[in-house]
Design an enzyme around this catalytic site. Structure first.
Site, PDB file in Angstrom:
ATOM      1  N   LEU A 728      36.142 -10.388  10.427  1.00  0.00           N
ATOM      2  CA  LEU A 728      35.445  -9.155  10.059  1.00  0.00           C
ATOM      3  C   LEU A 728      34.785  -8.496  11.263  1.00  0.00           C
ATOM      4  O   LEU A 728      34.568  -7.294  11.291  1.00  0.00           O
ATOM      5  CB  LEU A 728      34.378  -9.444   8.999  1.00  0.00           C
ATOM      6  CG  LEU A 728      34.889  -9.949   7.641  1.00  0.00           C
ATOM      7  CD1 LEU A 728      33.704 -10.310   6.752  1.00  0.00           C
ATOM      8  CD2 LEU A 728      35.753  -8.910   6.964  1.00  0.00           C
ATOM      9  N   GLY A 729      34.444  -9.296  12.239  1.00  0.00           N
ATOM     10  CA  GLY A 729      33.783  -8.757  13.422  1.00  0.00           C
ATOM     11  C   GLY A 729      33.453  -9.859  14.402  1.00  0.00           C
ATOM     12  O   GLY A 729      33.443 -11.048  14.066  1.00  0.00           O
ATOM     13  N   GLY A 731      30.766 -10.902  17.745  1.00  0.00           N
ATOM     14  CA  GLY A 731      29.539 -10.608  18.461  1.00  0.00           C
ATOM     15  C   GLY A 731      29.402 -11.492  19.677  1.00  0.00           C
ATOM     16  O   GLY A 731      30.328 -12.234  20.044  1.00  0.00           O
ATOM     17  N   GLY A 734      29.278 -15.333  18.383  1.00  0.00           N
ATOM     18  CA  GLY A 734      30.200 -15.909  17.415  1.00  0.00           C
ATOM     19  C   GLY A 734      31.054 -14.868  16.740  1.00  0.00           C
ATOM     20  O   GLY A 734      31.068 -13.693  17.109  1.00  0.00           O
ATOM     21  N   VAL A 736      32.574 -13.440  12.803  1.00  0.00           N
ATOM     22  CA  VAL A 736      32.351 -13.391  11.362  1.00  0.00           C
ATOM     23  C   VAL A 736      33.698 -13.339  10.654  1.00  0.00           C
ATOM     24  O   VAL A 736      34.536 -12.481  10.952  1.00  0.00           O
ATOM     25  CB  VAL A 736      31.502 -12.168  10.975  1.00  0.00           C
ATOM     26  CG1 VAL A 736      31.261 -12.142   9.474  1.00  0.00           C
ATOM     27  CG2 VAL A 736      30.170 -12.187  11.719  1.00  0.00           C
ATOM     28  N   LYS A 751      29.570 -16.450   9.322  1.00  0.00           N
ATOM     29  CA  LYS A 751      29.315 -16.263  10.746  1.00  0.00           C
ATOM     30  C   LYS A 751      29.396 -17.619  11.436  1.00  0.00           C
ATOM     31  O   LYS A 751      28.521 -18.471  11.257  1.00  0.00           O
ATOM     32  CB  LYS A 751      27.947 -15.631  10.965  1.00  0.00           C
ATOM     33  CG  LYS A 751      27.625 -15.335  12.424  1.00  0.00           C
ATOM     34  CD  LYS A 751      26.290 -14.613  12.537  1.00  0.00           C
ATOM     35  CE  LYS A 751      25.944 -14.276  13.985  1.00  0.00           C
ATOM     36  NZ  LYS A 751      24.655 -13.541  14.088  1.00  0.00           N
ATOM     37  N   ASP A 857      17.417  -5.864  17.444  1.00  0.00           N
ATOM     38  CA  ASP A 857      18.796  -5.461  17.746  1.00  0.00           C
ATOM     39  C   ASP A 857      19.320  -4.532  16.662  1.00  0.00           C
ATOM     40  O   ASP A 857      20.447  -4.666  16.212  1.00  0.00           O
ATOM     41  CB  ASP A 857      19.697  -6.696  17.874  1.00  0.00           C
ATOM     42  CG  ASP A 857      20.965  -6.391  18.677  1.00  0.00           C
ATOM     43  OD1 ASP A 857      20.995  -5.346  19.352  1.00  0.00           O
ATOM     44  OD2 ASP A 857      21.914  -7.180  18.640  1.00  0.00           O
TER      45      ASP A 857
END
Length: 1004
Positions: A728-729, A731, A734, A736, A751, A857
């Site tokens: 899903l994404g 960062g 890590g 997700v 995550k 953030d």
């Protein structure tokens, strides 16, 4: 054969014809082409101008338009306008399409005004145009493609119009005369047209500060005349075309702040014989710096910060004798011994060097003594966030013009050299988070230009030098977390310049609190404007001075963990802007002053663990359970019911109150202690008997939340083995994954932390700690976590969240080239709902949970949208619980020393400007404020208007209400972004106002 006399007749007819033709030419030149159309065009132009500095006062029919200010007419073609120059004249309004009727126009300069609206396509009719400058206005819409009809145009500047959008017209590549093209600081999207490579005469190309994407066309590197190449701060990606490295004419290469990658070619130094400036910071370049770089002997500026360059810095950099700026910050360069530090000694040859930044790399070992022999012109020297050990070279005082010196966050030890006092031009001295010992040298008192002095988190000892009182420009002093003893010198407490923060917390200071801080006026005789005063964690004694109430600008006062006694002065309630007051863990006694409840600004009050007595007030901060702490005061009573305090006895009851027998006073604690011991032993027995296996252990934070236990195998199965298709994404710490837990029908977001990345363990713990404390409809819901071992026997950490079906807000406000999602897909009502959800989340984090949490953030990618398009804030990986933040990063501090989070963030959860247009006193705050109330449609996202039903139906009432709604939202943003924290709207009030705006608009 002609008849007699015919020849003479023909001669006469020819003469008459010549005379008639000449006469007709005179008539035509004096009537039909007398410039009448030019005057009409100018009158039409003036009609569209709604404001100016008086420059158009001369534009009237009492004089010839050729004498009007800003107008130049041709000497050859009588009454024809050849130049219109109204730059920097405060013009407002729009540009009339009639401008296209000035067909003899050679120069059109309307730069540096406040013009709005679209660029007229009629400019394409100006075939004689030699210069077009519409820069620094508020123009909107696309660049008309038929501007390419100005085929004789060499110079075209449309810079700094943030409303100009759309793609760069490919037709511009068919303008053969173009030598200078400036489209910087706009909102252009799409790719750089490959047709620009056809502009063989182009010398200047400014495209920086847009939203351009894709790769840089290879054809641009084939232009032998290109001098300036600026495409910085876009979304460009891919490799730099090899042809670009061979531009022998290039003077400046500016490609910073993109997504470009690759390594620099070994023969880099052969292709740029005339290069003077290279800016390629904030990209994704890798590899080592080629040795041939040192052949660029004309190089003056080298910015390569925030990449992933590795290896040793070439020791021959000193060959670049014209070098003035060298910024290597934020890479992975190394140096471990004298030989690898050799580039510093080499830089001694660069006598014009002014800026040297090697911060945030992997430099280790001791600083070479040659550092002291750098250019005496050096202004900035930054070496922060490395692993540098040893001492600061004693010759550091040989750099007399230094303005910024930063050695923060290293392993430096020993004494701070006395010679540092020779740096009399210093503005910032940052020595924090090292291992310095001994005394802070009194010579720091010679740094009379110093505005920031930070030496926190060291082992400095002895007395604080009173010579610091000589620093009359000092605005921030942070000496916290050291071993200073004695009193705070009255010379320091009397400094009227200290306005941002004074922090001497967590030392071994003693004695009474200084009276001087409240008695000394500032430089113009007003009450003190100090915002943050942190004296906690010392051994101060005596009472709290009543003079503290003179500090009208104070927003935070922390006196926690001292030995203060006496009562709490009621006069503290008179500090006009005080928002946070911390007095816990002292020996204070007496009642809590009721006046504190009348303070309109006070949001947090901590008086826990004192000896306070009597009735707790019931107004103001005393009604805010999340901002009040009174525990550890056993003789308090009353207050609001939620405090669960005993009712206060009447005066009669207090008189008749009997004293507990002494034997019972001893017996009750003794029996309680024995019972506690028995329970403790029994709990230990149960733990040994039923202790869970290591596979099932989870962090303490989650055991307190009673979350279900989940194993690595469960995660592996839920994600089908972590395939890329389920991502899903990604960062910093890590990835997700989308997954489905066994025996559950709903999807989840998992995550998974990459524990090979430095800081990921800490991020996991921080997020656990933050999530443990929060629960709100506008925060992403935590389902459980996994602290386990993977198949290779390695540690495994993961957090499992509620799945958010509509992804991140980032995907909805930044459309891609295929048009997927994008801001045009969000209606105004949806935007208002999302804004309400975000402010509700922040209000809860700041004011609704105890202790408060600062997200640190907040950005569109960390705001997720559920099935109903309602927003939830997520990713607390670098959040701070206020208990930690108060001594290190004050919530109300203006200091940028401890900036955390992504670009665009500054504590606490406030916007930070990074756009290049926001400089020279211009800020996003000012930009928005200047548009209120009549120009909000010009600065708002045009998609709001384009997709509005009001626009499509031409509903004037709805149009007006839409404009009013946007004006209210922007006004709220202005109130929340004022320069001083004391002037900003509180988050609670911001949430209330945002709700009111949303409800008013949607209900209408």
């Amino acid at each position: 054969m002609l008849l007699p006399g015919t020849t003479r007749l023909l001669q006469r007819l020819l003469l008459l014809s010549t005379i008639a033709t000449t006469h007709a030419t005179v008539i035509l030149s004096s009537s039909g082409h007398d410039g009448g159309n030019d005057e009409g065009a100018l009158v039409a132009f003036k009609a569209k101008i709604t404001g100016h500095s008086g420059v158009l006062a001369s534009w009237n029919q009492s004089s010839s338009y050729c004498s009007w200010e800003g107008i130049t007419c041709s000497k050859k073609h009588r009454l024809r306008v050849v130049a219109l120059d109204l730059s920097s004249q405060g013009l407002a309004g729009s540009i009339s399409p009639a401008i296209g009727n000035l067909t003899f126009l050679r120069s059109l300069n309307l730069s540096s005004n406040g013009l709005h609206g679209a660029i007229p396509p009629s400019i394409g009719a100006l075939g004689r145009l030699q210069r077009l400058d519409l820069s620094q206005n508020m123009l909107t819409g696309d660049i008309p493609s038929n501007i390419s009809r100005c085929t004789s145009l060499p110079v075209m500047y449309i810079n700094s119009n943030r409303g100009v959008q759309g793609s760069i017209p490919a037709a511009i590549g068919s303008m053969p005369s173009l030598t200078s093209l400036g489209l910087a600081n706009n909102s252009l999207t799409g790719t750089i047209p490959s047709s620009l490579g056809n502009l063989s005469r182009l010398t200047v190309l400014y495209l920086r500060y847009n939203y351009l994407e894709g790769s840089i066309p290879a054809g641009l590197g084939d232009n032998p005349h290109l001098w300036f190449f600026q495409v910085a701060i876009n979304n460009l990606s891919g490799l730099l075309p090899p042809s670009l490295y061979n531009l022998s004419s290039l003077y400046e290469l500016s490609i910073a702040d993109n997504k470009l990658h690759g390594s620099l070619p070994p023969d880099l130094g052969k292709g740029f014989p005339n290069i003077e400036k290279i800016g390629m910071g904030a990209n994704r370049f890798t590899g080592a710096l080629p040795l041939s770089l040192t052949n660029l002997t004309k190089l003056q500026v080298l910015h390569i910060e925030q990449n992933s360059f590795t290896g040793v810095v070439p020791s021959e950099l000193g060959r670049l004798q014209d070098l003035q700026v060298l910024v290597l910050e934020g890479n992975e360069f190394e140096a471990n011994d004298e030989q690898e530090w050799g580039f510093i000694a080499s830089l001694n040859n660069c006598t014009g060097l002014q800026f040297l930044d090697i911060g945030s790399n992997r430099f280790a070992g001791e600083l070479p003594g040659s550092l002291s022999n750098l250019s005496t012109n050096l202004l900035w020297l930054r070496a922060y966030s490395n692993n540098i050990s040893g001492a600061i070279p004693s010759g550091i005082g040989n750099l007399p013009n230094l303005e910024v010196l930063s050695f923060s966050e290293n392993l430096l030890a020993g004494l701070i050299p006395e010679s540092i006092g020779k740096l009399t031009q210093l503005n910032q001295l940052l020595l924090d988070a090292n291992r310095f010992s001994g005394r802070l040298p009194p010579s720091v008192g010679n740094l009379t230009g110093l505005s920031i002095l930070v030496a926190r988190e060291n082992s400095l000892e002895g007395l604080i030098p009173p010579t610091i009182g000589n620093l009359s420009k000092l605005t921030l002093l942070d000496l916290s977390n050291n071993k200073f003893t004695g009193l705070i010198p009255k010379e320091i407490m009397g400094l009227s310049s200290i306005s941002r923060a004074l922090d001497t917390s967590y030392n071994m200071l003693e004695g009474p609190l200084p009276l001087e801080i409240g008695e000394i006026p500032d430089a113009i005789g007003n009450c003190r404007v100090l915002e943050t005063l942190l004296l906690d964690g010392n051994s101060f004694q005596g009472s709290i001075p009543a003079t503290f109430n003179n500090m009208a600008g104070l927003t935070q006062l922390n006196l926690t963990n001292n030995k203060l006694n006496g009562s709490i002065p009621a006069s503290l309630a008179n500090i006009t802007n005080l928002q946070e007051l911390y007095l816990a863990h002292n020996n204070l006694s007496g009642p809590i002053p009721g006046q504190l409840g009348n303070s309109a600004s006070l949001l947090r009050l901590d008086v826990s663990f004192n000896n306070l007595q009597g009735d707790v007030p019931e107004v103001g901060v005393f009604r805010n359970l999340t901002g009040l702490s009174i525990v550890g005061n056993n003789e308090l009573c009353g207050g609001i019911p939620q405090l669960h305090l005993p009712r206060c006895p009447s005066s009669t009851a207090r008189k008749n109150k009997k004293t507990m027998p002494k034997s019972l006073k001893i017996a009750i604690p003794t029996i309680g202690a024995l019972l506690f011991l028995l329970l403790f032993v029994w709990a230990g027995f149960l733990y040994k008997k039923f202790k869970p296996a290591p596979e099932a252990t989870i962090p303490q934070q989650f055991t307190e939340m009673e979350l279900p236990i989940i194993s690595y195998k469960d995660i592996l199965k839920a994600t089908d083995g972590f395939p890329e298709t389920n991502v899903l994404g990604k960062g910093r710490y890590g990835t997700v994954f989308k997954g489905t837990l066994e025996n559950q029908d709903t999807d989840v977001a998992i995550k998974v932390f990459n524990l090979q990345i430095s800081g990921s363990y800490k991020s996991f713990q921080v997020e656990c700690e933050a999530i443990r404390r929060v629960k709100h409809r506008c925060l992403v819901k935590i389902i459980t976590c996994c602290s386990s071992i993977d198949q290779q026997g390695q540690d495994f950490r993961a957090l499992i969240f509620e799945f958010m079906a509509n992804g991140s807000l980032d995907r909805w406000i930044h459309s891609n080239s295929e048009g997927k999602f994008g801001q045009g897909a969000l209606r105004l009502s949806q935007r208002l709902d999302i804004a309400v959800d975000i402010v509700d989340a922040l209000d809860y984090l700041h004011n609704g949970c105890q202790p408060s949490v600062i997200h640190c953030d907040l950005k569109p990618s960390n705001i997720l949208l559920n099935q109903d398009m309602r927003a939830c804030v997520g990713d607390f990986g670098i959040a701070r619980v206020l208990e930690e933040a108060t001594s290190k990063c004050p919530i109300n501090s203006n200091s940028t020393i401890a900036i955390r989070g992504s670009i665009g963030y500054i504590a606490p959860d406030v916007h930070r400007e990074t756009d290049d247009m926001f400089k020279d006193g211009i800020s996003l705050h000012y930009y928005a404020q200047a548009a209120l109330p009549n120009k909000v449609m010009e600065i708002a996202d045009s998609n709001i208007w384009l997709h509005s039903e009001a626009n499509n139906n031409n509903d004037k009432t709805h149009i007006t209400r839409t404009r009013e709604c946007l004006s209210a939202v922007i006004q709220l943003g202005v109130l929340c972004s004022k320069q001083l924290p004391t002037e900003r709207l509180s988050m609670s009030n911001a949430a209330v106002q945002m709700h009111a705006i949303r409800d008013k608009y949607i209900s209408s």
